[in-house]
Design an enzyme around this catalytic site. Sequence first.
Site, mmCIF file in Angstrom:
data_model
loop_
_atom_site.group_PDB
_atom_site.id
_atom_site.type_symbol
_atom_site.label_atom_id
_atom_site.label_comp_id
_atom_site.label_asym_id
_atom_site.label_seq_id
_atom_site.Cartn_x
_atom_site.Cartn_y
_atom_site.Cartn_z
ATOM 1 N N ASP A 105 87.272 -28.007 -11.637
ATOM 2 C CA ASP A 105 86.945 -29.387 -11.482
ATOM 3 C C ASP A 105 85.915 -29.523 -10.689
ATOM 4 O O ASP A 105 85.852 -30.469 -10.009
ATOM 5 C CB ASP A 105 88.207 -29.837 -10.864
ATOM 6 C CG ASP A 105 88.134 -31.627 -10.997
ATOM 7 O OD1 ASP A 105 87.750 -31.910 -11.810
ATOM 8 O OD2 ASP A 105 88.997 -32.162 -10.248
ATOM 9 N N LEU A 129 91.275 -43.738 3.023
ATOM 10 C CA LEU A 129 89.942 -43.912 2.723
ATOM 11 C C LEU A 129 89.318 -43.829 1.437
ATOM 12 O O LEU A 129 88.391 -44.521 1.173
ATOM 13 C CB LEU A 129 89.080 -42.838 3.591
ATOM 14 C CG LEU A 129 89.548 -42.475 5.176
ATOM 15 C CD1 LEU A 129 88.964 -41.223 5.480
ATOM 16 C CD2 LEU A 129 88.982 -43.556 5.617
ATOM 17 N N ALA A 130 90.211 -43.149 0.659
ATOM 18 C CA ALA A 130 89.695 -43.176 -0.844
ATOM 19 C C ALA A 130 90.850 -42.545 -1.483
ATOM 20 O O ALA A 130 92.009 -42.070 -0.938
ATOM 21 C CB ALA A 130 88.517 -41.911 -1.039
ATOM 22 N N LYS A 159 94.750 -35.206 2.339
ATOM 23 C CA LYS A 159 95.093 -35.711 1.133
ATOM 24 C C LYS A 159 96.565 -35.763 0.906
ATOM 25 O O LYS A 159 97.165 -34.678 0.899
ATOM 26 C CB LYS A 159 94.498 -34.594 0.188
ATOM 27 C CG LYS A 159 94.456 -34.814 -1.244
ATOM 28 C CD LYS A 159 93.476 -34.499 -2.208
ATOM 29 C CE LYS A 159 92.127 -34.955 -1.968
ATOM 30 N NZ LYS A 159 91.191 -34.717 -3.160
ATOM 31 N N GLY A 195 92.238 -41.481 -5.792
ATOM 32 C CA GLY A 195 91.706 -40.632 -7.064
ATOM 33 C C GLY A 195 92.926 -40.642 -7.998
ATOM 34 O O GLY A 195 94.100 -41.057 -7.504
ATOM 35 N N GLY A 196 92.807 -39.868 -9.094
ATOM 36 C CA GLY A 196 93.746 -39.738 -10.073
ATOM 37 C C GLY A 196 95.260 -38.963 -9.629
ATOM 38 O O GLY A 196 96.199 -39.062 -9.997
ATOM 39 N N MET A 197 94.814 -38.152 -8.585
ATOM 40 C CA MET A 197 96.197 -37.195 -8.214
ATOM 41 C C MET A 197 96.394 -37.326 -6.816
ATOM 42 O O MET A 197 97.479 -37.232 -6.446
ATOM 43 C CB MET A 197 95.549 -35.712 -7.936
ATOM 44 C CG MET A 197 95.633 -35.028 -9.313
ATOM 45 S SD MET A 197 95.395 -33.143 -9.043
ATOM 46 C CE MET A 197 96.901 -33.066 -8.334
ATOM 47 N N ALA A 198 95.533 -38.205 -6.076
ATOM 48 C CA ALA A 198 95.901 -38.228 -4.432
ATOM 49 C C ALA A 198 95.221 -39.437 -3.786
ATOM 50 O O ALA A 198 94.240 -39.894 -4.284
ATOM 51 C CB ALA A 198 95.605 -36.781 -3.783
#
Length: 354
Positions: free
Chosen positions: A155, A24-25, A50, A27-30
């Site tokens: 964060d 679905l999405a 995640k 990011g930098g980590m997952a």
Amino acid sequence: MGQVRSTTTSPYRMVGRYRVYAELASGGMATVHLGCLLGPAGFSKLVAIKCLHQQFALEPEFVAMFMDEARLASSIHHPNVVASLDVVAEQGELLVVMEYVHGETLAGLLRLSRQKAERPTVPVVVRVLCDALEGLHAAHVASLAGNPLNIVHRDVSPQNIMVGADGNTRVLDFGIAQAAMRSHVTNAGTIKGKISYMSPEQVQARPVDARTDVFAAGVVLWEALTGRRLFFAPDARLAVELLLQSPIPAPSSVAPHLPSELDAIVLKALARNADQRFASAHEFAEALRSVTGEGSRREVAEWVGRVAQEGLARRLELLQALEASAIHTQVAVPLPVVTASSPQAAPVPEGTQA
């Protein structure tokens, strides 16, 4: 009984007792996926999963640190925090299982609102931020057997604030944020924080506490009210310079329609000296409520429904299909794992928990 699916046609892969569906999405980590917990007697539950990028799952020190942080995060029980349900480390993967929230991140909503000229009203922004602040406060004061856990998110950003279609706002990623900020640089890659939302003490590697998250929430509030970025720069060095040295304008000087009563509160949250900020996230929220009042959950839900209508409708259709699949295609034998290169059989809706 359902049939075993081949690795070229399956819309999901199995990791432990979880089906991991389409991404679905990212990011930098997952990457974040829709998922489904399968239990005995046909039990199933839709979740958000995640999946940490492989370089982190292969770093033993990071895995151990992350598992410790995730256990701490699971002690936070509050309606304004996305619940952590499980952590899975097997088959070379590291998964965080969370409650699924039907909604959109604040980052996605603000982006869509600019495109559709549907800027949120001040009461809606205040309600969203107050909800997030109460979730942060719950983490800051969390304890285990009477012992304070001293959890700091580290964060807080629009990407980690989820606004539900029900009008309730929740904060994401406590465990991941803490593990990320404390992880070492590895040969496989580097974990980078969002400098534009860090407090001065954080970028200077000084001790942090609840007031660190107060500062980050102040940045989010400033940006949500004005529709502009506060400490954005094309590279990290310039972003740090802005964060540490640039004058911070009052919100009403950037957006004249804003009530001037908000200025002092926002600027107090953004004080570079932590001693001059609100002492807690709850105190910050109470100050906001005292000068503007907060919108109702219904007002927030109506705004989310207007700006994210298409994406939410597509995701709801996918959810219904997955739920029906989980009910009718339970299998009694292990399913083969879908490799990362296998084609996705299900459409990927735009935007979700990040």
